[in-house]
Design an enzyme around this catalytic site. Structure first.
Site, PDB file in Angstrom:
ATOM      1  N   LYS A  98      -8.906  22.339  41.957  1.00  0.00           N
ATOM      2  CA  LYS A  98      -9.250  22.714  43.343  1.00  0.00           C
ATOM      3  C   LYS A  98     -10.537  22.034  43.780  1.00  0.00           C
ATOM      4  CE  LYS A  98      -6.618  26.906  43.452  1.00  0.00           C
ATOM      5  NZ  LYS A  98      -6.583  27.181  41.980  1.00  0.00           N
ATOM      6  N   ILE A 103     -18.002  16.394  47.853  1.00  0.00           N
ATOM      7  CA  ILE A 103     -18.109  15.153  48.628  1.00  0.00           C
ATOM      8  C   ILE A 103     -17.244  14.089  47.949  1.00  0.00           C
ATOM      9  CG2 ILE A 103     -20.440  15.698  49.489  1.00  0.00           C
ATOM     10  CD1 ILE A 103     -21.497  13.629  47.395  1.00  0.00           C
ATOM     11  N   PRO A 104     -16.857  13.046  48.713  1.00  0.00           N
ATOM     12  CA  PRO A 104     -15.966  12.043  48.123  1.00  0.00           C
ATOM     13  C   PRO A 104     -16.465  11.485  46.796  1.00  0.00           C
ATOM     14  CG  PRO A 104     -16.112  11.712  50.481  1.00  0.00           C
ATOM     15  CD  PRO A 104     -17.104  12.802  50.146  1.00  0.00           C
ATOM     16  N   SER A 158      -2.622  32.238  47.829  1.00  0.00           N
ATOM     17  CA  SER A 158      -1.695  33.359  47.672  1.00  0.00           C
ATOM     18  C   SER A 158      -2.359  34.734  47.674  1.00  0.00           C
ATOM     19  CB  SER A 158      -0.932  33.205  46.354  1.00  0.00           C
ATOM     20  OG  SER A 158      -1.833  33.198  45.262  1.00  0.00           O
TER      21      SER A 158
HETATM   22  P1  BMP Z   1      -0.401  34.099  37.950  1.00  0.00           P
HETATM   23  O1  BMP Z   1       1.112  33.808  37.968  1.00  0.00           O
HETATM   24  O2  BMP Z   1      -0.874  34.609  36.625  1.00  0.00           O
HETATM   25  O3  BMP Z   1      -0.847  34.919  39.109  1.00  0.00           O
HETATM   26  O4  BMP Z   1      -1.146  32.672  38.062  1.00  0.00           O
HETATM   27  C1  BMP Z   1      -1.145  31.919  39.243  1.00  0.00           C
HETATM   28  C2  BMP Z   1      -1.845  30.596  39.015  1.00  0.00           C
HETATM   29  O5  BMP Z   1      -1.863  29.855  40.233  1.00  0.00           O
HETATM   30  C3  BMP Z   1      -3.315  30.715  38.602  1.00  0.00           C
HETATM   31  O6  BMP Z   1      -3.628  29.573  37.826  1.00  0.00           O
HETATM   32  C4  BMP Z   1      -4.060  30.636  39.923  1.00  0.00           C
HETATM   33  O7  BMP Z   1      -5.377  30.169  39.750  1.00  0.00           O
HETATM   34  C5  BMP Z   1      -3.213  29.646  40.692  1.00  0.00           C
HETATM   35  N1  BMP Z   1      -3.221  29.781  42.168  1.00  0.00           N
HETATM   36  C6  BMP Z   1      -2.882  30.965  42.781  1.00  0.00           C
HETATM   37  O8  BMP Z   1      -2.537  31.961  42.137  1.00  0.00           O
HETATM   38  N2  BMP Z   1      -2.886  31.011  44.160  1.00  0.00           N
HETATM   39  C7  BMP Z   1      -3.240  29.962  44.927  1.00  0.00           C
HETATM   40  O9  BMP Z   1      -3.211  30.077  46.138  1.00  0.00           O
HETATM   41  C8  BMP Z   1      -3.570  28.760  44.302  1.00  0.00           C
HETATM   42  C9  BMP Z   1      -3.550  28.676  42.922  1.00  0.00           C
HETATM   43  O10 BMP Z   1      -3.822  27.537  42.336  1.00  0.00           O
END
Ligand code: BMP
Length: 211
Positions: A61, A65-66, A111
């Site tokens: 993630k 900066i570039p 999410s």
């Molecule tokens: P889990 O199925 O245990 O909730 O894991 C989800 C994975 O996806 C974790 O590595 C989390 O950091 C990543 N992740 C997320 O859950 N939501 C996002 O919006 C972006 C993610 O990278």
């Protein structure tokens, strides 16, 4: 071909390699995040690739900066990562610095519930950014299938949608695939289960039923 990505969020190298070995038959790729990189070092990336033959997504993630994005992404692609996840909200120059070095995935909406505070209000702008830069894919929330459907409707065809949030966060594989996701990302429901191979197999079958 599988559409399941394992989020391998454990610290220990041995445990990571064991879970990867057990579940590899059911996966498209393995996603490595900071917990595993901090716990086991960057060499875990080539080790996972050698152990499973699967692509590795480095979920850094990146949001810098570039120049700093470039310094980090350079080392991580060199280590063998096939894809890197970068934040788009820092601006197109930062994302392009990563894209110049390898295949990139841009976060357009996260999410967790807190994503509603700052990311969701700019999701449209992040979709525009993705449509302009044409990365490999974008991250969208499996916890909100209606948002995945919306993002699919605005996103250029060909740009993949990868969705975390299935299982532990409440998202359902079938619903999010129906909404237009290309890949689902699952962590705890697999690696924290008593039988990771069986859990991966069950989710794989569910995904296949929708393909
Ligand atoms: P889990 O199925 O245990 O909730 O894991 C989800 C994975 O996806 C974790 O590595 C989390 O950091 C990543 N992740 C997320 O859950 N939501 C996002 O919006 C972006 C993610 O990278």
């Amino acid at each position: 071909e599988s559409r399941l990505i394992l989020a391998l969020d454990v610290y220990e190298r041995e445990r990571a390699l064991e879970i990867a070995r057990e579940t590899a038959d059911y996966l498209w790729a393995i996603k490595v995040n900071w917990p595993l990189i901090i716990g086991s070092g960057l060499d875990i990336i080539p080790e996972l690739k050698e152990e499973t033959g699967l692509p590795v997504i480095a979920d850094l993630k990146l949001a810098d900066i570039p120049n700093t994005n470039r310094l980090i992404a350079g080392k991580v692609f060199e280590a063998g990562a096939d894809y890197i996840i970068a934040h788009g909200f820092v601006g197109s120059d930062s994302v392009e610095a990563v894209m110049e070095l390898g295949k990139t995935i841009i976060v357009v909406e996260m999410s967790h519930p807190g994503a509603r505070e700052f990311i969701q209000p700019v999701t449209d702008r992040l979709i525009e950014l993705a449509n302009r830069l044409e990365p490999f894919g974008v991250i969208a929330p499996a916890t909100r299938p209606e948002r995945v459907a919306y993002i699919r409707s605005k996103l250029k065809p060909g740009i993949k949608i990868l969705t975390p949030g299935v299982g532990a966060q409440g998202g359902k594989a079938g619903e999010v695939l129906k909404a237009g996701a290309d890949y689902i990302i699952v962590g705890r429901s697999i690696y924290a289960s008593d039988n990771p191979r069986e859990s991966a197999r069950q989710i794989y079958e569910e995904v296949r039923a929708w393909s």
